[in-house]
Motif scaffolding. Structure first.
Motif, mmCIF file in Angstrom:
data_model
loop_
_atom_site.group_PDB
_atom_site.id
_atom_site.type_symbol
_atom_site.label_atom_id
_atom_site.label_comp_id
_atom_site.label_asym_id
_atom_site.label_seq_id
_atom_site.Cartn_x
_atom_site.Cartn_y
_atom_site.Cartn_z
ATOM 1 N N GLU A 156 0.757 -1.172 -0.027
ATOM 2 C CA GLU A 156 0.027 0.115 -0.031
ATOM 3 C C GLU A 156 0.913 1.272 0.067
ATOM 4 O O GLU A 156 0.438 2.253 -0.644
ATOM 5 N N GLU A 157 1.987 1.197 0.755
ATOM 6 C CA GLU A 157 2.808 2.269 0.683
ATOM 7 C C GLU A 157 3.435 2.542 -0.765
ATOM 8 O O GLU A 157 3.451 3.796 -0.853
ATOM 9 N N TRP A 163 0.515 4.371 -2.610
ATOM 10 C CA TRP A 163 0.420 5.930 -2.308
ATOM 11 C C TRP A 163 1.746 6.613 -2.712
ATOM 12 O O TRP A 163 1.587 7.735 -2.990
ATOM 13 N N ARG A 203 1.119 9.662 -5.243
ATOM 14 C CA ARG A 203 1.692 11.018 -4.767
ATOM 15 C C ARG A 203 2.410 11.704 -6.074
ATOM 16 O O ARG A 203 2.209 12.871 -6.394
ATOM 17 N N GLU A 258 -2.898 11.573 -5.565
ATOM 18 C CA GLU A 258 -3.082 11.379 -3.998
ATOM 19 C C GLU A 258 -4.381 12.019 -3.474
ATOM 20 O O GLU A 258 -5.186 11.418 -2.862
ATOM 21 N N LYS A 306 -7.820 9.873 -1.945
ATOM 22 C CA LYS A 306 -8.018 10.176 -0.482
ATOM 23 C C LYS A 306 -9.315 10.749 -0.497
ATOM 24 O O LYS A 306 -9.894 10.314 0.746
ATOM 25 N N GLY A 347 -11.298 5.116 -0.200
ATOM 26 C CA GLY A 347 -9.678 5.381 -0.828
ATOM 27 C C GLY A 347 -9.350 4.370 -1.647
ATOM 28 O O GLY A 347 -9.818 4.204 -2.644
ATOM 29 N N LEU A 348 -8.073 3.500 -1.349
ATOM 30 C CA LEU A 348 -7.711 2.665 -2.380
ATOM 31 C C LEU A 348 -8.522 1.441 -2.667
ATOM 32 O O LEU A 348 -8.394 0.847 -3.809
#
Ligand code: DCP
Ligand code: MG
Length: 242
Positions: A111-112, A115, A119, A124, A128, A133-134
């Motif tokens: 997930e990081e 994101w 970004r 992003e 959000k 979200g995702l």
């Protein structure tokens, strides 16, 4: 390694079956590894076909295309997909979630990483803003997101996939100038200095490119940096003025 992501076209000619004139004519150029090459030219000039030839959507009638010395015609689909990734001119989303769409090129991404790619791709904020979200559902063809959002998700997907060579087919022209500039400023770090080929409509998108190829009616009619082309190419000057 220094020879990571080098692409060479030698005398490449391609025409669609049954068509009288080829749409790519005797194209020869080198895309240096780790550098940014831009392709610019009017609509129908052959920019998308050039990228599709690298991905072997078509095979040329004449000439060869190599990546890191290996003819693309001798690579397996998997090897080619590992080497080169494309953000298509009309990006496509699959039925699923935002996350599953971003993981399309690399199912193991965390997930990081998703994101981080969002970004860089300037996506992003809108992800959000989604309730889930995702995990927000996306319909086939991506009709639940706007065209610009679809484009940014497609850019993020390629960043997640981490190919050796990144192809962007007109991926920035739908963005406003400020977003375009932010995205491109963040790209080199995100791609870790990988080879990048950008098809663009706006000159402002490509002034910093290491090499610019000017395409007209399937032929490379100019090549060089922005400053070199300003001094040498009538076609480029015309594009700059338009
Ligand atoms: N062409 C074709 N059949 C296809 C795709 C293209 O006959 N399936 C033709 C149309 C153009 C030429 O090939 O005359 C080059 O098409 P490109 O899609 O490569 O053109 P560009 O990408 O440069 O144009 P644009 O800026 O509109 O995307
Ligand atoms: Mg095109």
């Amino acid at each position: 390694t220094p020879e990571r992501g080098r692409i060479e076209f030698s005398g490449v000619t391609f025409g669609f079956p049954g068509a009288e004139t080829p749409v790519v004519k005797d194209a020869s150029f080198v895309v240096e590894p780790g550098k940014t090459t831009a392709i610019i030219g009017s609509t129908g000039a052959g920019k998308t076909v050039l990228l599709n030839l690298m991905l072997r959507l078509y095979d040329p009638q004449q000439g060869t295309i190599t990546i890191d010395g290996a003819p693309v015609s001798q690579l397996t689909r998997e090897q080619l997909a590992d080497a080169i990734g494309l953000v298509p001119q009309r990006p496509y989303l699959f039925a699923g979630t935002i996350a599953s769409n971003l993981r399309f090129g690399r199912s193991g991404a965390t997930e990081e990483e998703l994101w981080e790619a969002l970004r860089v791709a300037q996506g992003e904020d809108f992800v959000k803003a989604k309730e889930l979200g995702l995990d927000e559902p996306v319909s086939q063809g991506g009709t639940s997101v706007s065209g610009g959002q679809r484009q940014r998700l497609s850019i993020a997907r390629l960043l997640v996939a981490r190919p050796k060579v990144y192809l962007f087919d007109d991926s920035f022209s739908a963005l406003d100038v400020a977003t375009d500039a932010r995205l491109r400023a963040a790209l080199p770090e995100a791609t870790q200095g990988a080879t990048t080929i950008i098809v663009a409509q706006r000159v402002s998108t490509i002034t910093e490119a290491d090499q610019i190829l000017v395409i007209e009616a399937g032929e490379i009619v100019g090549r060089g940096t922005h400053d070199e082309l300003l001094a040498s190419s009538d076609v480029y000057q015309e594009i700059v003025r338009s």
